[in-house]
Design a protein around this motif. Structure first.
Motif, mmCIF file in Angstrom:
data_model
loop_
_atom_site.group_PDB
_atom_site.id
_atom_site.type_symbol
_atom_site.label_atom_id
_atom_site.label_comp_id
_atom_site.label_asym_id
_atom_site.label_seq_id
_atom_site.Cartn_x
_atom_site.Cartn_y
_atom_site.Cartn_z
ATOM 1 N N LYS A 1 -5.542 3.017 -11.726
ATOM 2 C CA LYS A 1 -5.143 2.462 -10.433
ATOM 3 C C LYS A 1 -6.236 2.658 -9.382
ATOM 4 O O LYS A 1 -6.471 1.781 -8.546
ATOM 5 N N LEU A 2 -6.906 3.812 -9.427
ATOM 6 C CA LEU A 2 -7.989 4.069 -8.486
ATOM 7 C C LEU A 2 -9.140 3.083 -8.701
ATOM 8 O O LEU A 2 -9.726 2.583 -7.735
ATOM 9 N N ARG B 1 2.293 1.796 -3.395
ATOM 10 C CA ARG B 1 1.319 2.321 -4.351
ATOM 11 C C ARG B 1 1.033 3.803 -4.119
ATOM 12 O O ARG B 1 0.785 4.549 -5.062
ATOM 13 N N LEU B 2 1.068 4.224 -2.854
ATOM 14 C CA LEU B 2 0.901 5.652 -2.569
ATOM 15 C C LEU B 2 2.046 6.456 -3.179
ATOM 16 O O LEU B 2 1.841 7.543 -3.729
ATOM 17 N N TRP B 3 3.261 5.927 -3.075
ATOM 18 C CA TRP B 3 4.413 6.564 -3.714
ATOM 19 C C TRP B 3 4.214 6.597 -5.226
ATOM 20 O O TRP B 3 4.535 7.588 -5.893
ATOM 21 N N ASP B 4 3.670 5.527 -5.771
ATOM 22 C CA ASP B 4 3.402 5.448 -7.206
ATOM 23 C C ASP B 4 2.433 6.545 -7.643
ATOM 24 O O ASP B 4 2.589 7.149 -8.709
ATOM 25 N N ALA B 5 1.434 6.819 -6.807
ATOM 26 C CA ALA B 5 0.456 7.862 -7.133
ATOM 27 C C ALA B 5 1.104 9.246 -7.172
ATOM 28 O O ALA B 5 0.684 10.121 -7.926
ATOM 29 N N VAL B 6 2.151 9.456 -6.348
ATOM 30 C CA VAL B 6 2.863 10.736 -6.345
ATOM 31 C C VAL B 6 3.769 10.861 -7.569
ATOM 32 O O VAL B 6 3.865 11.917 -8.196
ATOM 33 N N LEU C 1 0.831 -1.205 0.000
ATOM 34 C CA LEU C 1 0.000 0.000 0.000
ATOM 35 C C LEU C 1 0.863 1.252 0.000
ATOM 36 O O LEU C 1 0.618 2.195 -0.767
ATOM 37 N N LEU C 2 1.896 1.280 0.839
ATOM 38 C CA LEU C 2 2.794 2.436 0.879
ATOM 39 C C LEU C 2 3.480 2.633 -0.471
ATOM 40 O O LEU C 2 3.650 3.766 -0.939
#
Length: 461
Positions: free
Chosen positions: A379-380, A63-68, A60-61
């Motif tokens: 991704k969302l 993927r959050l980096w991926d979103a940034v 999860l962390l």
């Protein structure tokens, strides 16, 4: 000074060899997704002794980096000009990062734990974004022709589906070759395949397919971030398309997330899962040329609406199925797989068209940013599918490893079959009357050329 039109040096139609070369990187890029999302979490939990909570938190962390990183890479690839182009250098920079991270993640050393999983996942997502985003933006910029864009997309997305099939079938290939069914062995073979295939595919694609340069006159048009955001929010076709794409993606994501559970618990035929998936994806690949031909006879959004309607009509039959209904579900897999071809070809092609709206209003060819937002919507949709389906099933007492009562099975059927239909119908309502027709897109290309001429002469566009 004579202006350079946006369609300068662009052939009316690329050769099949050129398009095949451009599509090749799609195979290893798609092949990376299957092990990353399906094989890897279970491997780290079972073979490396990590808890499911630790695995989930680490991924999860990452993927959050991926979103940034998505919008950052998108904007940088729009703005940074080199003598090798805007897009191709990113592919060469991202490929070694991706390959090294693949090996470290898929073939971890002894003692690899949660930090190793998170760190190398974050590195892999960065490298993957550095390749994937400029790659898709490059494809969108290869032609300003309304229908040729669909043809370019078809070759790329066809390779993506083929790569998914190769990766999904790798356990069977490894087992047939005498490698057993150990997940670690499968991941090692996949890592070696991807480490070789990705650089080869990138090299061939960049050597054979040209990159259209950003017209020199349009390089002068670079809005600041406030003006750029305002332009994006005024781009109504983009907002409509990305919302419809998100809803359609959520519908497809629910079906993908629950496919295995439905075949196992709803139909009582877990042994048929692999063959049914194979049929579905093969139908998708085979249907791509058909949808491509049909899309030349009408506006793309109308064909996509027709495909979503057909998919909805077929999928609405799912809640009527029960244990043992193999032939009926096989027919549904063939029908919905055929509709998949339209999902693969048409929305990404229309995304290239909505970038023209931005460019015509002074957005300076911000294809990378738009495709970054497109990727975030994808991704969302996948995240929402898991976030909706599993909690609802858990709330009704569904047991993935045991038996279930009729209420739990009905909930599974409705989530798998009925909810996706409602989502697709909503997407259809949003796309009705979509303004970017072939004629409108031709007009946008004319305006972009006029803006370029105006800028070259020193006037405001």
């Amino acid at each position: 000074m004579e202006a350079t039109a946006p369609v300068e040096n662009t052939p009316a139609r690329y050769s099949r060899g050129q398009l095949l070369a451009y599509g090749l990187p799609g195979l290893p890029l798609a092949g990376l997704g299957v092990p990353l999302f399906i094989f890897l979490p279970a491997f780290y939990a079972q073979s490396k002794g990590l808890s499911l909570e630790a695995v989930g938190f680490a991924l999860l962390l990452a993927r959050l980096w991926d979103a940034v990183s998505d919008p950052l890479i998108g904007m940088l690839s729009d703005r940074i000009e080199t003598r090798f182009g805007r897009r191709k250098p990113w592919l060469f920079l991202g490929t070694p990062i991706t390959c090294f991270a693949i090996y470290m993640l898929f073939v971890p050393p002894e003692g690899a734990g949660t930090l190793h999983l998170f760190g190398w996942s974050a590195v892999l997502y960065l490298g993957w974004t550095m390749v994937q985003l400029p790659y898709t933006a490059w494809g969108a910029e290869l032609s300003g022709n309304y229908h040729e864009r669909s043809r370019i997309t078809a070759f790329r997305e066809g390779m993506l589906v083929f790569g998914t099939l190769v990766a999904a079938g790798m356990p069977a290939i490894v087992s047939a070759a005498g490698g057993g069914d150990d997940t670690g062995t499968v991941l090692t073979v996949l890592a070696l395949f991807l480490i070789v295939a990705l650089p080869v595919a990138i090299t061939l694609a960049t050597a054979i397919m040209p990159e259209r340069p950003k017209p020199a006159t349009l390089q002068k048009i670079t809005p600041d971030w406030q003006a750029g955001v305002a332009l994006l929010l005024r781009n109504k076709p983009f907002l409509r398309l990305i919302l419809a794409y998100l809803l359609n993606g959520l519908a497809n994501g629910l079906a993908a997330t629950l496919f295995v559970l439905f075949v196992d618990k709803g139909l009582g035929m877990p042994q048929e899962t692999d063959s049914l998936l194979l049929v579905y994806f093969l139908a998708g690949i085979l249907s791509v040329p058909v949808w491509l031909t049909i899309s030349r006879r009408a506006d793309k959004h109308r064909i996509w609406i027709a495909a979503m309607l057909a998919n909805s009509a077929i999928f609405a039959l799912v809640p009527l199925l029960g244990p043992g209904d193999y032939l009926a579900f096989l027919a549904i897999c063939i029908g919905t797989g055929a509709c998949l071809g339209a999902d693969l070809v048409l929305p990404p092609s229309m995304q290239a068209d909505v970038v023209d709206v931005d460019t015509a209003e002074g957005g300076s060819h911000r294809t990378g940013l738009y495709f970054a937002l497109w990727g975030m919507a994808t991704k969302l949709a996948l995240a929402l599918a898991v976030g909706i389906a599993f909690p609802v099933l858990d709330a009704v007492g569904f047991d993935a490893n045991g038996s279930n009562d009729s209420s739990a099975l009905l909930t599974l059927s409705l989530l798998y079959g009925a909810v996706p239909v409602l989502l697709k119908l909503t997407a259809i309502a949003i796309m009705r009357g979509f303004p970017l027709t072939a004629a409108r897109q031709t007009e946008l290309q004319r305006r972009i050329a006029e803006n370029a001429r105006s800028t070259a002469s020193g006037d405001d566009p």
